[in-house]
Structure formats: C-alpha cells, structure tokens
Design a protein around this motif. Sequence first.
Motif, PDB file in Angstrom:
ATOM      1  N   ARG B   7       0.871  -1.177   0.000  1.00 41.07           N
ATOM      2  CA  ARG B   7       0.000   0.000   0.000  1.00 41.07           C
ATOM      3  C   ARG B   7       0.908   1.226   0.000  1.00 41.07           C
ATOM      4  O   ARG B   7       2.050   1.160   0.462  1.00 41.07           O
ATOM      5  N   PHE B   8       0.395   2.365  -0.476  1.00 40.48           N
ATOM      6  CA  PHE B   8       1.252   3.519  -0.714  1.00 40.48           C
ATOM      7  C   PHE B   8       0.657   4.796  -0.138  1.00 40.48           C
ATOM      8  O   PHE B   8      -0.566   4.942  -0.069  1.00 40.48           O
ATOM      9  N   THR B   9       1.544   5.736   0.223  1.00 41.04           N
ATOM     10  CA  THR B   9       1.098   7.045   0.724  1.00 41.04           C
ATOM     11  C   THR B   9       1.401   8.115  -0.315  1.00 41.04           C
ATOM     12  O   THR B   9       2.201   7.907  -1.224  1.00 41.04           O
ATOM     13  N   LYS B  10       0.794   9.276  -0.123  1.00 36.62           N
ATOM     14  CA  LYS B  10       1.070  10.408  -1.013  1.00 36.62           C
ATOM     15  C   LYS B  10       2.482  10.937  -0.816  1.00 36.62           C
ATOM     16  O   LYS B  10       2.982  11.711  -1.617  1.00 36.62           O
ATOM     17  N   TRP B  14       5.930   3.091   1.134  1.00 33.13           N
ATOM     18  CA  TRP B  14       5.144   1.869   0.931  1.00 33.13           C
ATOM     19  C   TRP B  14       5.106   1.095   2.245  1.00 33.13           C
ATOM     20  O   TRP B  14       5.998   1.252   3.096  1.00 33.13           O
ATOM     21  N   ILE B  15       4.052   0.293   2.417  1.00 37.24           N
ATOM     22  CA  ILE B  15       3.935  -0.576   3.591  1.00 37.24           C
ATOM     23  C   ILE B  15       3.381  -1.916   3.132  1.00 37.24           C
ATOM     24  O   ILE B  15       2.509  -1.968   2.256  1.00 37.24           O
ATOM     25  N   ARG B  16       3.933  -2.981   3.686  1.00 32.30           N
ATOM     26  CA  ARG B  16       3.575  -4.332   3.221  1.00 32.30           C
ATOM     27  C   ARG B  16       3.412  -5.256   4.419  1.00 32.30           C
ATOM     28  O   ARG B  16       4.238  -5.241   5.346  1.00 32.30           O
ATOM     29  N   ASP B  17       2.356  -6.056   4.403  1.00 37.57           N
ATOM     30  CA  ASP B  17       2.118  -7.039   5.451  1.00 37.57           C
ATOM     31  C   ASP B  17       3.040  -8.236   5.222  1.00 37.57           C
ATOM     32  O   ASP B  17       2.914  -8.928   4.218  1.00 37.57           O
ATOM     33  N   VAL B  67      10.599  10.890   6.293  1.00 32.22           N
ATOM     34  CA  VAL B  67       9.798   9.720   5.954  1.00 32.22           C
ATOM     35  C   VAL B  67       8.762   9.572   7.070  1.00 32.22           C
ATOM     36  O   VAL B  67       9.125   9.606   8.251  1.00 32.22           O
ATOM     37  N   TYR B  68       7.485   9.440   6.662  1.00 33.23           N
ATOM     38  CA  TYR B  68       6.399   9.406   7.641  1.00 33.23           C
ATOM     39  C   TYR B  68       5.864   7.988   7.806  1.00 33.23           C
ATOM     40  O   TYR B  68       5.930   7.182   6.882  1.00 33.23           O
ATOM     41  N   ALA B  69       5.312   7.723   8.982  1.00 28.16           N
ATOM     42  CA  ALA B  69       4.715   6.412   9.227  1.00 28.16           C
ATOM     43  C   ALA B  69       3.421   6.297   8.422  1.00 28.16           C
ATOM     44  O   ALA B  69       2.528   7.124   8.588  1.00 28.16           O
ATOM     45  N   PRO B  70       3.313   5.298   7.529  1.00 27.42           N
ATOM     46  CA  PRO B  70       2.093   5.151   6.727  1.00 27.42           C
ATOM     47  C   PRO B  70       0.897   4.753   7.596  1.00 27.42           C
ATOM     48  O   PRO B  70      -0.243   5.010   7.232  1.00 27.42           O
ATOM     49  N   MET B 114      -3.327   4.105  -0.689  1.00 25.68           N
ATOM     50  CA  MET B 114      -3.517   3.755  -2.094  1.00 25.68           C
ATOM     51  C   MET B 114      -3.012   2.341  -2.380  1.00 25.68           C
ATOM     52  O   MET B 114      -2.002   1.910  -1.809  1.00 25.68           O
ATOM     53  N   ASP B 115      -3.694   1.656  -3.304  1.00 22.79           N
ATOM     54  CA  ASP B 115      -3.127   0.408  -3.806  1.00 22.79           C
ATOM     55  C   ASP B 115      -2.202   0.756  -4.983  1.00 22.79           C
ATOM     56  O   ASP B 115      -2.065   1.931  -5.352  1.00 22.79           O
ATOM     57  N   ALA B 116      -1.573  -0.265  -5.542  1.00 24.30           N
ATOM     58  CA  ALA B 116      -0.546  -0.019  -6.563  1.00 24.30           C
ATOM     59  C   ALA B 116      -1.105   0.754  -7.752  1.00 24.30           C
ATOM     60  O   ALA B 116      -0.453   1.672  -8.272  1.00 24.30           O
ATOM     61  N   ALA B 117      -2.303   0.409  -8.184  1.00 23.54           N
ATOM     62  CA  ALA B 117      -2.885   1.072  -9.357  1.00 23.54           C
ATOM     63  C   ALA B 117      -3.151   2.546  -9.061  1.00 23.54           C
ATOM     64  O   ALA B 117      -2.836   3.425  -9.867  1.00 23.54           O
ATOM     65  N   ALA B 118      -3.706   2.815  -7.869  1.00 24.01           N
ATOM     66  CA  ALA B 118      -4.012   4.200  -7.498  1.00 24.01           C
ATOM     67  C   ALA B 118      -2.720   5.006  -7.342  1.00 24.01           C
ATOM     68  O   ALA B 118      -2.640   6.171  -7.754  1.00 24.01           O
TER      69      ALA B 118
END
Lengths: 355, 128
Positions: B7-10, B14-17, B67-70, B114-118
């Motif tokens: 998942r992604f931030t503006k 990125w953050i991943r489980d 860098v911010y915490a997502p 956001m997901d990858a597409a967004a």
Amino acid sequence: MQYTPLHDEHVADGGKVVDFHGWALPIQFTGILDEHAHTRTKASVFDCSHMAEFTIRGRDAIQAYSGLVCSDVEKIVPGRGRYGMMLNDSGGIIDDLITIKLAEDELYVVTNAGPAARVAERICGGNPGAEDVSAHTAKIDIQGPLSREILVGEGIAEAGSLKYFQACRAAWRGTELIVSRTGYTGELGYELFVANEAAPALWRALRAHDAVRPAGLGARDTLRTEMGYLLSGQDFDESRTPLEAGAESFVAWDTPFTGRDALLEQRERGGYPLLSGIRTGDRRAPRPGFAICLGDESVGTVTSGTYGPSVGHGIGLAYLQQDVAAPGTGLNAGPKHIAVETARPPFYGQGTCRT
Amino acid sequence: MFPAECRFTKDHEWIRDDGGQHTVGITAFAAEQLGDVTYVELPEPGSRLSAGDTAASVESVKAASDVYAPAGGEVCEVNEALDGKPELVNQDPYGEGWFFKLSDVDADELEQLMDAAAYEQFVGEHSE
C-alpha cells in the motif's frame, strides 16, 4: 530557457535536464556519486557553455578592464590565467572570474551565467576594445587524471605542456580553440573554448574515449565543494565582499579597482563574518540555508553543503562570526542541530590539479 | 510497475504485510527523485508511531527529506544495513532497502492508503 549547442548530446546520453540560471543543463547522467568517482579517477566532460566569455584587446582596453577586477590583471604573464573578482562600489561581489592573458595585448575573461548581463555591461560598456563572445562560444571542461593523455591523443599537443593555470590557443582537426589548464573539480583538467558549431563534434570525439563519460551539474557541485571552491550566486553575491568570502589573497591592494575604498574600510573595521569550511562527523550533510549555532546562539549560515563522496562525510561552507571560525570549533547546524566542526578547505586533499 | 502487495502514501512510502509485521520503505519513484541516497536516519526500535508521524529521514547528495509512518504501530525492527549501505534504498527499494517494521498495525488505517494502481496514477499526475 536557453539551450547550449550540446543539448541534443545530453538528451541522447540520458541526462536529467534542469533549469540552471535560465539554461537547460544536465544535473546528472548515471548518478552523482558515479560521475563524481569517475572524475576523480578517470576523466569526465562537463558542458559549461552557459558561462560567459569576453575578449579584451589593446592596452587601453586592458587598463580599463583592470580597474574592474580586484586582482592584479597587469601583472599576469602572457600564457597564464588568474582568478579574481568583480566588485561593486560597496565592495560587494558581482561575480568571480578568470582572466587569461593570451598575449601581451589580449585578454580572455571567463565569468558565470547568473550575473552575465550585469558583468557584460561592466566589461563592455564604454570599452570598444572589449567584446562579449559568449553567444557564439561553447565551453567544454574535461576533468580528471586521464584528461591530459586524452587531449594529447586528440592531437591537442599543447595540453601536454601546459602547467596549472596556463592557457594558450590550439587547434583540433582544423578548428581553433582556447585551452586553459583550469577547472572546478580539483583534478587535472582543462577548459576548452570553441565556436558553437564545432562543439558537438569535439564533445563526441572526447566522449568516444573509453575513459571519458559525461558528468552533470550535480557532480560538478560535489567535486567543487570538496575543494572548497566558491559558487557564484550561492556562496557570494553583491551582499558579500572578498574579505567575507575568504578571498583576501586575491585582492591586489596596491592596484586601483572598483570597490577598493569600501574593502579598505571593512578591513580596518574588522568583525565581518567569514566564509569557513564545516564538516560533519558522519554521512549527514549540512544544507544551504541551515543556521549554524554555538549551543543555542546563532553564529552563521550555511551557503553550500553536501555529502562529500570522496571524503565520506558531510561538508559545507558557511558564513560564520570570526570568533567561531577557527578550525576545530564545535558547532551545530540546521533544525536537527547536527554536530559540525569548522575545518579548513580543501576537504579533499588528493586532487591531481597541480600534477 | 509498483508491487501489488504494498500500500502507498502520497509521501511515497510503501507498507507491506509480511505476516503480522508490516515493513515500510520508500518507493522506487521516491528513490529515483532523491537520487543517490547517502544517509538514512531510522526510528528507535520500540518507539510508538501514529500514522503521519515523522519516522525517519533520508538524505541524498541533492536533498534531505522526512519519511512518515504510513500507519500507526510499534517499531519492532529497523534496517541497520542502511547505516553502512544507504545505496540499498536506490538499488532495491522494496527489498534490501526497507526502512523499518511495525507491529500492531491497525488494518483500517491500511485501507485508507492507495493500492498499486491508485499510486501509479497518483505518481503519473504528480510528476513533471
């Protein structure tokens, strides 16, 4: 935006182009660290066609020009160049420059892009012997320990005998050029001045050598900062004098020049801030605009700062109060108060420029 | 172009489980924009972050940025390899160039990212 004659070459080489004082120039090709290391070990070509050049011909014209520059132009030996600064009436630095004496009655002057219009007005205004040749002149810098053998291999034999800060006319495949053994990296290197039309062919010929790669403004900046060289418009402008910029050794006090009275007065008064080197103890870098503090007290401002790739730590230049400018003083920089220490440039001592 | 499992931030984190723990880093786009990374400052292991908190900072030759915490959580591990090899951020931004790991992440907060597409569309709209 203005484009240099080498713009298409940069695009073809994958250069990331940015606006530098109104000129489209590559900031990097493969990456700043790569290009920096390549320049220190092999040879890089830099497009500096945005810079300004002037010819000054005849005794009267040379004398008039001399009065605009704080270094002693009259004493330059033919075949040599000298660093200097052009000041306003208050001693403020309009630009720094190199004056090359091509012959007893002919100078070639190299200045920067930012203040070029103002500099041109000063040099050419009322001086019929002075001519601004910037518009049709390209400048290619080749810098790095292998640059001598590359130029000699290209048939520019003069490069083999020029000493540091010597310059001469030469030719490459029938094209006239001026070769100056100067540069902005600390490495053995040359600045080549050539007509715009001939620049792409010369660039491609140099570029064709295995040891040569193009380098951008980013590497140019890290290389010059490691040497403690000043950047016009960033480390000084008209609000700073040569005394503040640590350039007193380039002031010829016994010659007349614009701004001299103001400088004498400042020297007498003392107490002005002094541009000083600073370094961090780790990979963090001071950045332009960072406040410098002694404890909580503000004692200066950073003008240049970066990670120094060849030294492995953060480096920079900062205007500091004189009482904290002595090398080895512990200070802190920026919003995170990173620890810095004053240090005398050059930060990188193994440059090959004088070899 | 961007990994589907993240998942992604503006702000281009990125953050991943990764099986309970969530790994955080900066995207390839952010790394490319920064250029050669020369220094990374990481959070203290054990520290507690809320979404949007300044968690780390990254310096390149050209610039420095935070860098911010997502998402909120507790910092359970940091990538100490970045100390000596910050270039890993450029070389492998979703792999060896990770920054830190969070435990106790609230799944609802991830849903807002956001997901990858967004993110790909976001980057397209915000570059150049």
